[in-house]
Enzyme design. Sequence first.
Site, PDB file in Angstrom:
ATOM      1  N   GLU A   7       0.256  -1.637   0.053  1.00  0.00           N
ATOM      2  CA  GLU A   7      -0.329  -0.199  -0.150  1.00  0.00           C
ATOM      3  C   GLU A   7       0.899   1.184   0.553  1.00  0.00           C
ATOM      4  O   GLU A   7       0.555   1.666  -0.243  1.00  0.00           O
ATOM      5  CB  GLU A   7      -0.807  -0.173   1.074  1.00  0.00           C
ATOM      6  CG  GLU A   7      -1.612  -1.314   1.606  1.00  0.00           C
ATOM      7  CD  GLU A   7      -1.953  -2.445   1.816  1.00  0.00           C
ATOM      8  OE1 GLU A   7      -2.978  -3.033   2.332  1.00  0.00           O
ATOM      9  OE2 GLU A   7      -0.344  -2.409   1.971  1.00  0.00           O
ATOM     10  N   ASP A  80      -2.068  -5.335   3.025  1.00  0.00           N
ATOM     11  CA  ASP A  80      -2.150  -5.683   4.942  1.00  0.00           C
ATOM     12  C   ASP A  80      -3.145  -6.511   5.223  1.00  0.00           C
ATOM     13  O   ASP A  80      -3.904  -7.500   4.254  1.00  0.00           O
ATOM     14  CB  ASP A  80      -2.844  -4.135   5.468  1.00  0.00           C
ATOM     15  CG  ASP A  80      -1.783  -3.781   5.556  1.00  0.00           C
ATOM     16  OD1 ASP A  80      -0.550  -3.196   6.098  1.00  0.00           O
ATOM     17  OD2 ASP A  80      -2.211  -2.134   5.452  1.00  0.00           O
ATOM     18  N   ASP A  82      -5.780  -7.772   6.385  1.00  0.00           N
ATOM     19  CA  ASP A  82      -7.441  -7.345   7.411  1.00  0.00           C
ATOM     20  C   ASP A  82      -8.407  -7.741   5.588  1.00  0.00           C
ATOM     21  O   ASP A  82      -7.913  -7.868   4.496  1.00  0.00           O
ATOM     22  CB  ASP A  82      -7.261  -6.939   7.774  1.00  0.00           C
ATOM     23  CG  ASP A  82      -7.056  -5.173   7.054  1.00  0.00           C
ATOM     24  OD1 ASP A  82      -6.728  -5.195   6.000  1.00  0.00           O
ATOM     25  OD2 ASP A  82      -7.118  -4.422   8.026  1.00  0.00           O
ATOM     26  N   GLU A  84      -9.581  -4.979   4.433  1.00  0.00           N
ATOM     27  CA  GLU A  84      -9.611  -3.992   3.816  1.00  0.00           C
ATOM     28  C   GLU A  84      -8.303  -4.223   2.420  1.00  0.00           C
ATOM     29  O   GLU A  84      -7.983  -3.677   1.479  1.00  0.00           O
ATOM     30  CB  GLU A  84      -9.005  -2.746   4.362  1.00  0.00           C
ATOM     31  CG  GLU A  84     -10.465  -1.989   4.939  1.00  0.00           C
ATOM     32  CD  GLU A  84     -11.401  -1.325   4.091  1.00  0.00           C
ATOM     33  OE1 GLU A  84     -10.610  -0.856   2.775  1.00  0.00           O
ATOM     34  OE2 GLU A  84     -12.443  -1.891   3.931  1.00  0.00           O
ATOM     35  N   TYR A 294       1.049  -6.298  13.369  1.00  0.00           N
ATOM     36  CA  TYR A 294      -0.002  -5.581  12.090  1.00  0.00           C
ATOM     37  C   TYR A 294      -1.225  -4.716  13.102  1.00  0.00           C
ATOM     38  O   TYR A 294      -1.116  -5.323  14.291  1.00  0.00           O
ATOM     39  CB  TYR A 294      -0.899  -6.498  11.018  1.00  0.00           C
ATOM     40  CG  TYR A 294      -1.875  -5.287  10.108  1.00  0.00           C
ATOM     41  CD1 TYR A 294      -1.869  -3.903   9.883  1.00  0.00           C
ATOM     42  CD2 TYR A 294      -3.573  -6.159  10.487  1.00  0.00           C
ATOM     43  CE1 TYR A 294      -2.193  -3.905   8.850  1.00  0.00           C
ATOM     44  CE2 TYR A 294      -4.119  -5.143   9.710  1.00  0.00           C
ATOM     45  CZ  TYR A 294      -3.441  -4.293   8.609  1.00  0.00           C
ATOM     46  OH  TYR A 294      -4.818  -4.003   7.917  1.00  0.00           O
ATOM     47  N   ARG A 296      -4.332  -3.611  13.066  1.00  0.00           N
ATOM     48  CA  ARG A 296      -5.861  -3.483  13.261  1.00  0.00           C
ATOM     49  C   ARG A 296      -6.256  -4.854  13.582  1.00  0.00           C
ATOM     50  O   ARG A 296      -6.408  -5.598  12.231  1.00  0.00           O
ATOM     51  CB  ARG A 296      -6.725  -2.545  12.129  1.00  0.00           C
ATOM     52  CG  ARG A 296      -6.099  -1.193  11.202  1.00  0.00           C
ATOM     53  CD  ARG A 296      -6.646  -1.036  10.122  1.00  0.00           C
ATOM     54  NE  ARG A 296      -6.432   0.522  10.078  1.00  0.00           N
ATOM     55  CZ  ARG A 296      -5.250   1.380   9.275  1.00  0.00           C
ATOM     56  NH1 ARG A 296      -4.884   0.238   8.700  1.00  0.00           N
ATOM     57  NH2 ARG A 296      -5.516   2.300   9.122  1.00  0.00           N
ATOM     58  N   HIS A 341      -6.484 -10.980  14.477  1.00  0.00           N
ATOM     59  CA  HIS A 341      -4.971 -11.564  13.959  1.00  0.00           C
ATOM     60  C   HIS A 341      -3.970 -11.389  15.205  1.00  0.00           C
ATOM     61  O   HIS A 341      -4.772 -11.719  16.192  1.00  0.00           O
ATOM     62  CB  HIS A 341      -3.904 -10.535  12.947  1.00  0.00           C
ATOM     63  CG  HIS A 341      -4.943 -10.089  12.223  1.00  0.00           C
ATOM     64  ND1 HIS A 341      -5.004 -11.184  11.107  1.00  0.00           N
ATOM     65  CD2 HIS A 341      -5.591  -9.587  11.516  1.00  0.00           C
ATOM     66  CE1 HIS A 341      -6.060 -10.308   9.833  1.00  0.00           C
ATOM     67  NE2 HIS A 341      -6.075  -9.056  10.021  1.00  0.00           N
TER      68      HIS A 341
END
Length: 870
Positions: A7, A80, A82, A84, A294, A296, A341
């Site tokens: 990203e 990432d 997740d 998103e 990570y 989130r 996670h």
Amino acid sequence: MAVVVVESPAKAKTINKYLGSDYTVLASYGHVRDLPPKDGSVDTDHEFAMLWEVAADSRKHVKAIADALKTDDTLILATDPDREGEAISWHLQEALASSIKKGKTVRRVTFNAITKAAVLEAMANPRDIDAPLVEAYLARRALDYLVGFNLSPVLWRKLPGAKSAGRVQSVCLRLIVEREMEIEAFRAREYWSVKAQLVTPRGAEFEARLTVLGGKKLDRYDIPTAEAAELAVQAVTSRDLTVQSVEAKPASRNPSAPFMTSTLQQEASRKFGMGAKACMSAAQRLYEAGHITYMRTDGIDMAPEAVMAARDEIKRRFGANYVPDSPRMYKNKAKNAQEAHECIRPTDMAASPDSLRLEADQKKLYDLIWKRTLASQMAAARLERTTVDVGSADGQVVLRATGQVVMFDGFLAIYEEGRDDEGEDDGRLPQIMQGEPAKKQGVTPEQHFTQPPPRYTEATLVKRMEELGIGRPSTYASVLTTIQDREYVRKDKNRLFPEDKGRLVTAFLTNYFKRYVEYDFTADLEAELDDVSAGDRNYKEVLARFWRDFSAAIAETADLRIGEVLTTIDDFLAPHLYPPRADGSDPRVCPTCHQGRLHLKTSRGGGAFIGCGNYPECRYTRPISGAEEEGGSERILGEDPEGVPVWLKTGRFGPYVQKGEATEEVPKPPRASLPKGWSPADMDLEKALRLLNLPRPIGPHPEDGVLVEAGIGRFGPYVKHGTKYANLPEVDEVFEIGMNRAVEVLASKVVRGQRAAAEPLKVLGDHPDGGEMSVMAGRYGPYVKWGKVFATLPKEMEPETVTFEDALVLVNEKAAKGGKKKATPKKAAAKKPAAKATDKPAAKKTAAKKPAAKKAPVKKATKAKEDAAE
């Protein structure tokens, strides 16, 4: 070679160090596609088909990836781990479809930490894109579009001044508004307690609280008045006291679990006053630099190798007795696997905060994460809690003293969790023996009042949302940012206050879309979306069921008139708009004409205010949050030297002073609004006349003789010289400033279009090609300056958090736009040689082609983890 896409440039730089020259690592800069903000982007008549467009700012990034794929056969999507991140990978695969047709391979890899071991492990175990996770994203994005794009226009039409509504933001706003209404409805209750300072036979003092009076155990409100408290004091002072019992019990305190997203945001708010957005921004940078896992996540479990590394570090730093016999295991509370996670932890347990070079906010956050992680695997603290009862022989009064001693600090040696409530820790008691007398040194009553529930902080609001099942780790920060950006909520001293606009929106939605701001409905919908991500539910069925009922609710509001809406909201908010008056009179009777009734009204420019129903005969108005005792009713401050009365009044835009009354000859008498920070309660005639006499002449300018004045305008206090204005820092300076200071302030302003040299917000160091890079404040937002290169900061990047590496990427990318690989800072230009004489005629200019009509650019979709409609 393979093309790896992540990203952000910072993440790309870190990963590139681990993969080496066999890989081309590029950044997508967040989402590359989004739904265009127009009708039909989600087609409800054709199974919720979604129309995507590549954002204007993303086209160059997609092209760079496509160009790289011309020579490379493998595309590795390493966004990432997740929902998103999965969505970004899916969007990239779709947007690059034409470049990956011809026998090219597309693989997806995820890693929970950006370390060499984790990245190489991920590269060795690629997979396909997770379809259920993508479908969960599609469902959320469609829902947010359907709610935001259909409900917001209803608000605009029916409630002037409202900006938007969203699936989660509206429920979050309701929590804040309802808490404020609880506070306003709260009535304090008085109660008393009695404490005594006692002394042991050895002269040691301790404090005890009255717990039994008249042989009966006291409850909180059993001493309701000062008279009752005085009788209780006399009951204690008139009796001899003896120690009746001394009880010491061992106790222990276990450490808290390691951080997940919500608890990290809560603790950062408690300990540093850090908002959710700032917290996640700092955490993102720590993750991209490879310092933490990570950020989130709903998970609190820790990888076995990390647990062992933590235990080794605890033993090294504190000793073997601080390491429990067996590792601590924390049960994962995640409702959905895609958010579950590993916990947020350091990637290297031995890396203390002092050993890393970090920005200030990142260092504070890393220190918190490092200490919490180590503490979570440390031995429990061992305490001894002591309770002492001291009473009279007749059993009529008993007082209790409590204390505790830390026998072994355990995890408290490194970390103790913050608390939202203010509590008193019991101190250590002196040696007290059963049966010995306790001499009274003083007995005092203490008055108390019950307190209203506290306003939410960002931390306590996230905690409440988590308890209700509203939102997910990826949405908390964006939702809190949205309701503040929409000016529905303001943050003051870290507490969240609803603005009048936010109250009106909540009142409207509660009355006309009640189901969609109910906590249970929102939580149930979140649970259904979790089922989609787990592959247990069809996302189109979720959308169809929601849209069937929601579209019907929208249709029901079509015939509503603004007057009808205002009447409904007026009744709903009546306790807030018309609080009881001290004299017991009807709070809805106009305080000016005493005949008309007060009503909620809207102004032409949007917004709402309270006005008299006798308009235009009576022109009384006040803001909807303006209490009458704070200036809502008119009062005469006195008369000016000519005998004209000077009034203090309150209008729809707040309190103001006025000289004289409106007449046919003078329909608009002189008025002046009270400056920010001036309280109506403190206004007197002298202050009012000073305001009414503005602008204040200072004198002729020494250079040209033109009058210099000081005044207060729509942008605050100022000095003026001809057509040139300069802001003053304080309102009071308007009434005190002299010519010398005025000339100095004016001289610091822009002179004939030239800017005064601006001070940088942050100096980052020299560019490798020479020349200083610095962060500057610009008219359209902060930017990085390097010579003649000006690179605007992305919206998600705060000026304070910009690192040297971030700046380098931004300025080099900006410099490359003009076809140059890098732009060098300002240097002495070489002289152009004189043009040689020639017999050739000048080349004929090619006729300029008419430019093709440009498409309206699609707004850049940032990785905010949910759309603004959320």
